[in-house]
Write a protein that holds these residues in place. Structure first.
Motif, PDB file in Angstrom:
ATOM      1  N   THR A 109      -8.876  -0.024  -4.457  1.00 55.06           N
ATOM      2  CA  THR A 109      -8.785   0.516  -3.101  1.00 55.06           C
ATOM      3  C   THR A 109     -10.169   0.821  -2.542  1.00 55.06           C
ATOM      4  N   GLN A 110     -11.070   1.293  -3.385  1.00 54.16           N
ATOM      5  CA  GLN A 110     -12.428   1.563  -2.925  1.00 54.16           C
ATOM      6  C   GLN A 110     -13.120   0.279  -2.463  1.00 54.16           C
ATOM      7  N   ALA A 111     -12.746  -0.854  -3.070  1.00 51.44           N
ATOM      8  CA  ALA A 111     -13.307  -2.145  -2.676  1.00 51.44           C
ATOM      9  C   ALA A 111     -12.648  -2.700  -1.419  1.00 51.44           C
ATOM     10  N   GLY A 112     -11.578  -2.045  -0.958  1.00 48.41           N
ATOM     11  CA  GLY A 112     -10.947  -2.445   0.295  1.00 48.41           C
ATOM     12  C   GLY A 112      -9.596  -3.103   0.176  1.00 48.41           C
ATOM     13  N   ALA A 113      -9.071  -3.259  -1.039  1.00 46.31           N
ATOM     14  CA  ALA A 113      -7.762  -3.886  -1.200  1.00 46.31           C
ATOM     15  C   ALA A 113      -6.649  -2.927  -0.786  1.00 46.31           C
ATOM     16  N   ALA A 114      -5.578  -3.491  -0.266  1.00 49.31           N
ATOM     17  CA  ALA A 114      -4.336  -2.747  -0.081  1.00 49.31           C
ATOM     18  C   ALA A 114      -3.551  -2.869  -1.381  1.00 49.31           C
ATOM     19  N   VAL A 115      -3.131  -1.752  -1.950  1.00 45.18           N
ATOM     20  CA  VAL A 115      -2.446  -1.759  -3.240  1.00 45.18           C
ATOM     21  C   VAL A 115      -1.073  -1.109  -3.090  1.00 45.18           C
TER      22      VAL A 115
ATOM     23  N   LEU B  35      18.251  -3.518  -1.042  1.00 46.29           N
ATOM     24  CA  LEU B  35      17.454  -2.806  -0.041  1.00 46.29           C
ATOM     25  C   LEU B  35      18.261  -2.738   1.240  1.00 46.29           C
ATOM     26  N   ARG B  36      18.194  -1.570   1.901  1.00 48.00           N
ATOM     27  CA  ARG B  36      18.974  -1.391   3.123  1.00 48.00           C
ATOM     28  C   ARG B  36      18.123  -0.688   4.172  1.00 48.00           C
ATOM     29  N   GLY B  37      17.698  -1.462   5.166  1.00 45.94           N
ATOM     30  CA  GLY B  37      16.946  -0.896   6.285  1.00 45.94           C
ATOM     31  C   GLY B  37      15.611  -0.290   5.904  1.00 45.94           C
ATOM     32  N   VAL B  38      14.904  -0.917   4.967  1.00 41.41           N
ATOM     33  CA  VAL B  38      13.661  -0.344   4.432  1.00 41.41           C
ATOM     34  C   VAL B  38      12.461  -0.744   5.288  1.00 41.41           C
ATOM     35  N   ASP B  39      11.627   0.233   5.596  1.00 38.63           N
ATOM     36  CA  ASP B  39      10.337   0.014   6.256  1.00 38.63           C
ATOM     37  C   ASP B  39       9.225   0.372   5.268  1.00 38.63           C
ATOM     38  N   ALA B  40       8.166  -0.429   5.260  1.00 38.42           N
ATOM     39  CA  ALA B  40       6.996  -0.130   4.417  1.00 38.42           C
ATOM     40  C   ALA B  40       5.776  -0.773   5.045  1.00 38.42           C
ATOM     41  N   ARG B  41       4.638  -0.115   4.879  1.00 37.95           N
ATOM     42  CA  ARG B  41       3.384  -0.628   5.422  1.00 37.95           C
ATOM     43  C   ARG B  41       2.279  -0.441   4.393  1.00 37.95           C
ATOM     44  N   ALA B  42       1.450  -1.474   4.235  1.00 35.13           N
ATOM     45  CA  ALA B  42       0.315  -1.419   3.305  1.00 35.13           C
ATOM     46  C   ALA B  42      -0.969  -1.642   4.088  1.00 35.13           C
ATOM     47  N   HIS B  43      -1.940  -0.746   3.885  1.00 42.06           N
ATOM     48  CA  HIS B  43      -3.203  -0.804   4.619  1.00 42.06           C
ATOM     49  C   HIS B  43      -4.367  -1.054   3.661  1.00 42.06           C
ATOM     50  N   ALA B  44      -5.377  -1.732   4.163  1.00 40.96           N
ATOM     51  CA  ALA B  44      -6.586  -1.987   3.372  1.00 40.96           C
ATOM     52  C   ALA B  44      -7.193  -0.666   2.919  1.00 40.96           C
ATOM     53  N   GLY B  45      -7.620  -0.626   1.654  1.00 38.36           N
ATOM     54  CA  GLY B  45      -8.281   0.555   1.126  1.00 38.36           C
ATOM     55  C   GLY B  45      -7.372   1.728   0.834  1.00 38.36           C
ATOM     56  N   ARG B  46      -6.057   1.481   0.781  1.00 34.46           N
ATOM     57  CA  ARG B  46      -5.102   2.565   0.532  1.00 34.46           C
ATOM     58  C   ARG B  46      -4.124   2.167  -0.569  1.00 34.46           C
TER      59      ARG B  46
ATOM     60  N   LEU C  15     -11.521  -4.160   7.229  1.00 35.12           N
ATOM     61  CA  LEU C  15     -11.914  -2.819   7.619  1.00 35.12           C
ATOM     62  C   LEU C  15     -10.943  -1.817   7.012  1.00 35.12           C
ATOM     63  N   PRO C  16     -11.414  -0.608   6.685  1.00 30.69           N
ATOM     64  CA  PRO C  16     -10.514   0.414   6.168  1.00 30.69           C
ATOM     65  C   PRO C  16      -9.345   0.638   7.122  1.00 30.69           C
ATOM     66  N   THR C  17      -8.179   0.805   6.568  1.00 34.12           N
ATOM     67  CA  THR C  17      -6.910   1.064   7.265  1.00 34.12           C
ATOM     68  C   THR C  17      -6.387  -0.151   8.033  1.00 34.12           C
TER      69      THR C  17
ATOM     70  N   ILE D 246      -3.487   9.099  -4.583  1.00 34.27           N
ATOM     71  CA  ILE D 246      -2.457   8.357  -3.861  1.00 34.27           C
ATOM     72  C   ILE D 246      -2.640   8.617  -2.369  1.00 34.27           C
ATOM     73  N   ASP D 247      -2.550   7.556  -1.584  1.00 38.93           N
ATOM     74  CA  ASP D 247      -2.667   7.715  -0.137  1.00 38.93           C
ATOM     75  C   ASP D 247      -1.314   7.834   0.545  1.00 38.93           C
ATOM     76  N   ASP D 248      -0.323   7.040   0.092  1.00 40.29           N
ATOM     77  CA  ASP D 248       0.987   7.010   0.736  1.00 40.29           C
ATOM     78  C   ASP D 248       2.060   6.903  -0.342  1.00 40.29           C
ATOM     79  N   VAL D 249       3.208   7.522  -0.078  1.00 40.80           N
ATOM     80  CA  VAL D 249       4.329   7.477  -1.021  1.00 40.80           C
ATOM     81  C   VAL D 249       5.577   7.017  -0.286  1.00 40.80           C
ATOM     82  N   LEU D 250       6.302   6.084  -0.913  1.00 46.17           N
ATOM     83  CA  LEU D 250       7.595   5.633  -0.398  1.00 46.17           C
ATOM     84  C   LEU D 250       8.622   5.879  -1.485  1.00 46.17           C
ATOM     85  N   GLU D 251       9.603   6.727  -1.211  1.00 43.95           N
ATOM     86  CA  GLU D 251      10.629   7.050  -2.199  1.00 43.95           C
ATOM     87  C   GLU D 251      11.912   6.316  -1.850  1.00 43.95           C
ATOM     88  N   LEU D 252      12.428   5.574  -2.827  1.00 50.24           N
ATOM     89  CA  LEU D 252      13.663   4.816  -2.639  1.00 50.24           C
ATOM     90  C   LEU D 252      14.788   5.435  -3.448  1.00 50.24           C
TER      91      LEU D 252
END
Length: 219
Positions: A187-193, A29-40, A8-10, A206-212
């Motif tokens: 992403t349109q097909a539902g993959a998390a990228v 990496l130090r204390g990094v959080d990241a999340r990947a969602h379907a379709g995003r 399902l999306p998200t 782009i749906d989400d950005v993580l800057e390191l």
């Protein structure tokens, strides 16, 4: 070309929480959080040495975190396109052969292909605009054309989580545009990228950005 499982999306596919990684005696990496969602599409940006590729390796399961929690949705099919993928020029592989390798995870390397898989290969080659070169040996292609063939291989894998390390680095404008459009298809097909880049402007959307920076998430 839908992902292997209909998410399902998200839907949360991958969660990294408070990740620490040390490489060659230095914190990567130090204390990094990241999340990947379907379709995003999550784009990871930052200068060289900021930990982008290390984050991708942890997400792919190729590198264990020293500390933190990695949670993956059960039965997630992952595919990784590294920054540098060697295709030996002397091997008698055509574009179609390389793309068809993306079906091996479902079929096995030596089982006969099914009509649906052959159709998926044809569709993926068309998506990256290499139809006229489908029978061309990959060793004769330009760098941009080879990268497009490898991304077509990713397309036919129908993965739930797609990891891309600098997928457009050093490519011509046409190849960058074609690859950006293909990533949007994923992403349109539902993959998390998750895609690592120095230039977020390369992507169609782009749906989400993580800057390191120095292994930490920059707020």
């Amino acid at each position: 070309m839908s992902p292997a499982s209909a998410l399902l999306p998200t839907t949360l596919v991958l969660s990294l929480r408070d990740i620490d990684v040390t490489r060659d005696g230095h914190p990567a990496l130090r204390g990094v959080d990241a999340r990947a969602h379907a379709g995003r599409l999550l784009v990871v940006v930052g200068p060289n040495g900021s930990g982008k590729s290390t984050l991708l390796s942890v997400a792919a399961g190729l590198l264990s975190a020293d500390r933190g929690v990695v949670e993956m949705r059960p039965h997630t099919h992952i595919t990784l396109l590294p920054q540098s993928t060697a295709l030996a020029p002397h091997l008698p592989l055509t574009v179609a052969d390389v793309v068809a390798m993306g079906t091996w995870a479902r079929l096995g390397a030596w089982r006969p292909s099914r009509r649906a898989d052959r159709d998926a290969v044809t569709e993926a080659i068309a998506a990256v605009e290499l139809t006229e070169l489908a029978r061309r040996p990959v060793g004769t292609l330009s760098g941009g054309q080879r990268q497009r063939a490898l991304l077509a291989q990713v397309l036919v894998q129908r993965a739930d989580l797609v990891l891309l390390d600098e997928p457009m680095a050093g490519l011509d404008a046409r190849s960058r545009a074609i690859i950006a459009a293909s990533i949007a298809r994923l992403t349109q097909a539902g993959a998390a990228v998750i895609a690592v880049t120095h230039d977020p402007a390369e992507f169609a959307s782009i749906d989400d950005v993580l800057e390191l920076h120095d292994g930490r998430v920059r707020a």
